[in-house]
Design a protein around this motif. Structure first.
Motif: not given
Length: 329
Positions: A151-152, A156-158, A198-199, A242-243
């Motif tokens: 989902a990240f 569009g997360f990098q 941060e996850l 994602p939502g």
């Protein structure tokens, strides 16, 4: 993966040990299997025990700085006492459980920059202990964890880096003495309000605690905002991540971090290091540390994915231990 090393603690002519992993890639909560192969030396040896320990490189804060150490976070004895005769070859099969909170070190065959995990073989002879054999091991995410990581990427997360921090997350069910932080750069649509996200996963047999920390841009309602989500593994596979993530991030700029208290969504709790814990409703800023950049996780997923910390070792030795083993492998 085999590493041959003479047991230096016992002198010249001592037995040697090879640890062979049948499962060099594992998942949290899974089983690590393989065998320990012993070769007798120039004399009979009374083996007291053989123990396997899962170890990882961890970051330890002290004063105004931070250092690295090796933390052993799980141990399993795979053999009791026996006599290893001169020149004898003996094989001991093992199957040991992996803690559910074991950090992720590989996704889709790609190593996560900053992560180093291994299995250390400990052999005790006549009250002398040798911990010389170390096998690198890769830990892949659970399907429920992978869904969230994907989902990240969809947003569009990098990927930036990952590390292990010694300490406890306030209000969580954390069992290990450290937790993993997987760091991402935000996508363009959120870059104006969020610096990094941060996850952290706290996994257990029933599900996941998903903990997010957003480093908000200066002037936007403080420094950090914390989001939490607790969900079963099966439910996580059918959640619109994602939502959920997009709504949480949008709420940071709109409501100053107070968004997400609705049932089933991200809430905001304290998040602390060591003995310093933030209270509920007051996320504690715990600082950010520079790490080397890693590959974008978009490429990573596309490649193949649709007890107590032991004695800490100085950072230089940590690097030598893990880097030597990577070269040998």
């Amino acid at each position: 993966m085999v590493f041959k090393r003479m047991l230096g603690a016992f002198g010249v002519g001592a037995p040697s040990v090879d640890t062979v992993l049948a499962t060099p890639r594992i998942q949290p909560g899974g089983m690590l299997t393989g065998e320990v192969r012993l070769t007798g030396g120039d004399f009979d040896a009374e083996i007291e025990h053989i123990t396997l320990g899962l170890v990882a490189r961890v970051e330890v804060e002290h004063g105004d700085g931070e250092g690295s150490g090796v933390g052993e976070f799980s141990r399993a004895q795979v053999s009791g006492p026996f006599t290893l005769r001169k020149g004898e070859n003996r094989t001991i099969d093992f199957s040991v459980s992996v803690p559910w909170e074991t950090p992720i070190s590989e996704i889709g065959g790609q190593h996560l920059n900053g992560m180093a995990l291994g299995v250390r073989t400990e052999l005790a002879i006549a009250k002398a202990v040798d911990k010389g054999d170390l096998d690198m091991v890769a830990v892949e995410p659970l399907p429920s964890q992978l869904r969230i990581l994907q989902a990240f990427l969809q947003l569009g997360f990098q990927f930036k880096s990952a590390d292990l921090e010694v300490g406890q997350i306030y209000g969580s069910g954390q069992q290990l003495p450290f937790y993993q932080e997987i760091e991402f750069y935000p996508p363009p649509q959120h870059a104006g309000s969020v610096g990094e996200v941060e996850l952290t996963f706290i996994a257990n047999p029933g599900g996941l605690e998903v903990i997010l920390e957003a480093d908000k841009r200066a002037g936007r309602y403080g420094d950090d905002a914390i989001g939490r989500f607790t969900i079963g593994h099966d439910d996580a596979m059918h959640t619109d991540w994602p939502g959920e993530l997009d709504r949480w991030l949008a709420g940071l700029s709109q409501y100053g971090g107070q968004y997400g208290g609705h049932q089933g969504g991200f809430g905001h709790d304290g998040y602390g290091h060591g003995d310093h814990h933030g209270g509920y409703g007051h996320p504690q800023h715990h600082g950010h540390h520079e790490h080397r950049s890693g590959p974008g996780m978009g490429a990573v997923v596309a490649a193949g994915a649709a007890g107590v910390v032991g004695g800490l070792v100085a950072g230089e030795i940590v690097e030598e231990i893990f880097e030597d083993e990577e070269e040998e492998g």
